[in-house]
Write a protein that holds these residues in place. Structure first.
Motif, PDB file in Angstrom:
ATOM      1  N   HIS A 124       0.836  -1.209   0.000  1.00  0.00           N
ATOM      2  CA  HIS A 124       0.000   0.000   0.000  1.00  0.00           C
ATOM      3  C   HIS A 124       0.866   1.252   0.000  1.00  0.00           C
ATOM      4  O   HIS A 124       0.603   2.223  -0.720  1.00  0.00           O
ATOM      5  N   SER A 125       1.919   1.224   0.825  1.00  0.00           N
ATOM      6  CA  SER A 125       2.831   2.354   0.892  1.00  0.00           C
ATOM      7  C   SER A 125       3.543   2.561  -0.445  1.00  0.00           C
ATOM      8  O   SER A 125       3.731   3.692  -0.899  1.00  0.00           O
ATOM      9  N   MET A 126       3.920   1.452  -1.084  1.00  0.00           N
ATOM     10  CA  MET A 126       4.596   1.544  -2.381  1.00  0.00           C
ATOM     11  C   MET A 126       3.658   2.089  -3.454  1.00  0.00           C
ATOM     12  O   MET A 126       4.075   2.838  -4.348  1.00  0.00           O
ATOM     13  N   TRP A 127       2.394   1.715  -3.369  1.00  0.00           N
ATOM     14  CA  TRP A 127       1.389   2.174  -4.335  1.00  0.00           C
ATOM     15  C   TRP A 127       1.288   3.702  -4.315  1.00  0.00           C
ATOM     16  O   TRP A 127       1.063   4.330  -5.347  1.00  0.00           O
ATOM     17  N   LEU A 128       1.466   4.295  -3.128  1.00  0.00           N
ATOM     18  CA  LEU A 128       1.389   5.745  -2.988  1.00  0.00           C
ATOM     19  C   LEU A 128       2.755   6.410  -3.165  1.00  0.00           C
ATOM     20  O   LEU A 128       2.832   7.618  -3.407  1.00  0.00           O
ATOM     21  N   SER A 129       3.823   5.633  -3.039  1.00  0.00           N
ATOM     22  CA  SER A 129       5.173   6.186  -3.149  1.00  0.00           C
ATOM     23  C   SER A 129       5.544   6.500  -4.592  1.00  0.00           C
ATOM     24  O   SER A 129       6.188   7.521  -4.869  1.00  0.00           O
ATOM     25  N   PHE A 130       5.152   5.621  -5.510  1.00  0.00           N
ATOM     26  CA  PHE A 130       5.579   5.830  -6.897  1.00  0.00           C
ATOM     27  C   PHE A 130       5.055   7.131  -7.498  1.00  0.00           C
ATOM     28  O   PHE A 130       5.820   7.862  -8.141  1.00  0.00           O
ATOM     29  N   PRO A 131       3.765   7.483  -7.302  1.00  0.00           N
ATOM     30  CA  PRO A 131       3.309   8.786  -7.821  1.00  0.00           C
ATOM     31  C   PRO A 131       4.106   9.958  -7.238  1.00  0.00           C
ATOM     32  O   PRO A 131       4.373  10.942  -7.936  1.00  0.00           O
ATOM     33  N   LEU A 132       4.491   9.836  -5.969  1.00  0.00           N
ATOM     34  CA  LEU A 132       5.282  10.891  -5.338  1.00  0.00           C
ATOM     35  C   LEU A 132       6.659  10.990  -5.980  1.00  0.00           C
ATOM     36  O   LEU A 132       7.123  12.086  -6.327  1.00  0.00           O
ATOM     37  N   ILE A 133       7.318   9.847  -6.147  1.00  0.00           N
ATOM     38  CA  ILE A 133       8.646   9.837  -6.770  1.00  0.00           C
ATOM     39  C   ILE A 133       8.566  10.337  -8.204  1.00  0.00           C
ATOM     40  O   ILE A 133       9.421  11.091  -8.677  1.00  0.00           O
ATOM     41  N   HIS A 134       7.523   9.948  -8.898  1.00  0.00           N
ATOM     42  CA  HIS A 134       7.355  10.377 -10.295  1.00  0.00           C
ATOM     43  C   HIS A 134       7.130  11.886 -10.377  1.00  0.00           C
ATOM     44  O   HIS A 134       7.588  12.548 -11.316  1.00  0.00           O
TER      45      HIS A 134
END
Length: 216
Positions: A124-134
């Motif tokens: 779940h955390s990774m699902w929200l992390s990628f948009p942030l990193i992008h």
């Protein structure tokens, strides 16, 4: 039967492509010289945040803008970061115009959370992390062990695998880790571009690591 073979061949081709991309991204060491580097810092609760801020205190203004990522329930780290940035600006007026941002994502693992359930919270955390990193597209990710750093670093690696941007990942193992790596360290040892340890015993066990002595 033919359809199954075609699907298997396609899946195999995709797997080989991903493995090759991961290998290329991890092996790529080319860094374009520039006047400033956008840095994303993963801060954890308690000692992790204290250590990472000490390390940041020794870095120049070339590491700008600074993006901080903390767990969504970690108010202590947010207060420490704000105090650190205000103190930095007070000591050096040139820092007053250096931008910094605080971003929040869900924790990968809460204290005393069972390990099986950690798989789902990390995803779940990774699902929200990628948009942030992008969105941020940092040049450098700096972390030192909080669980939150795993999905962030995986997302940064994925940015390179997809050919969007190569992000340098620097992991600094906590000073309290004398002979064994933290759980985050064991995972990111294989994914980071630079893995820094602060005790010679860890350097002996993990030759790939970089030993610089005590740096925080």
């Amino acid at each position: 039967m033919v359809c199954v073979l075609i699907l298997a061949a396609a899946a195999g081709a995709v797997a080989v492509f991903l493995i090759l991309r991961i290998w290329v991204v991890l092996r790529s060491g080319d860094v374009t010289p520039r006047e400033s580097l956008s840095i994303l810092v993963v801060a954890g609760s308690g000692g992790h945040t204290t250590e990472i801020l000490r390390l940041l205190g020794s870095l120049s203004n070339a590491y700008s803008p600074r993006h901080y990522v903390i767990a969504d329930t970690d108010e202590m780290s947010a207060n420490k970061i704000n105090s650190f940035e205000l103190d930095r600006a007070d000591r050096d007026p040139s820092n007053m115009y250096t931008k910094y941002y605080i971003h929040r994502i869900p924790r990968s693992r809460e204290v005393q959370q069972s390990w099986p359930s950690t798989v789902f919270t990390t995803l779940h955390s990774m699902w929200l992390s990628f948009p942030l990193i992008h969105q941020v597209k940092p040049d450098l990710v700096l972390c030192n062990g909080p669980g939150t750093c795993v999905p962030i670093c995986v997302s940064a690696l994925l940015l390179g695998i997809l050919g969007i941007k190569k992000v340098i990942i620097v992991y600094v193992e906590s000073i309290c880790r004398v002979e064994t790596l933290s759980m985050s360290g064991k995972i990111l040892f294989h994914l980071s571009d630079y893995f820094i340890v602060q005790w010679p015993a860890l350097k002996e066990k993990y030759p790939k690591s970089v030993y610089l002595g005590r740096i925080v």
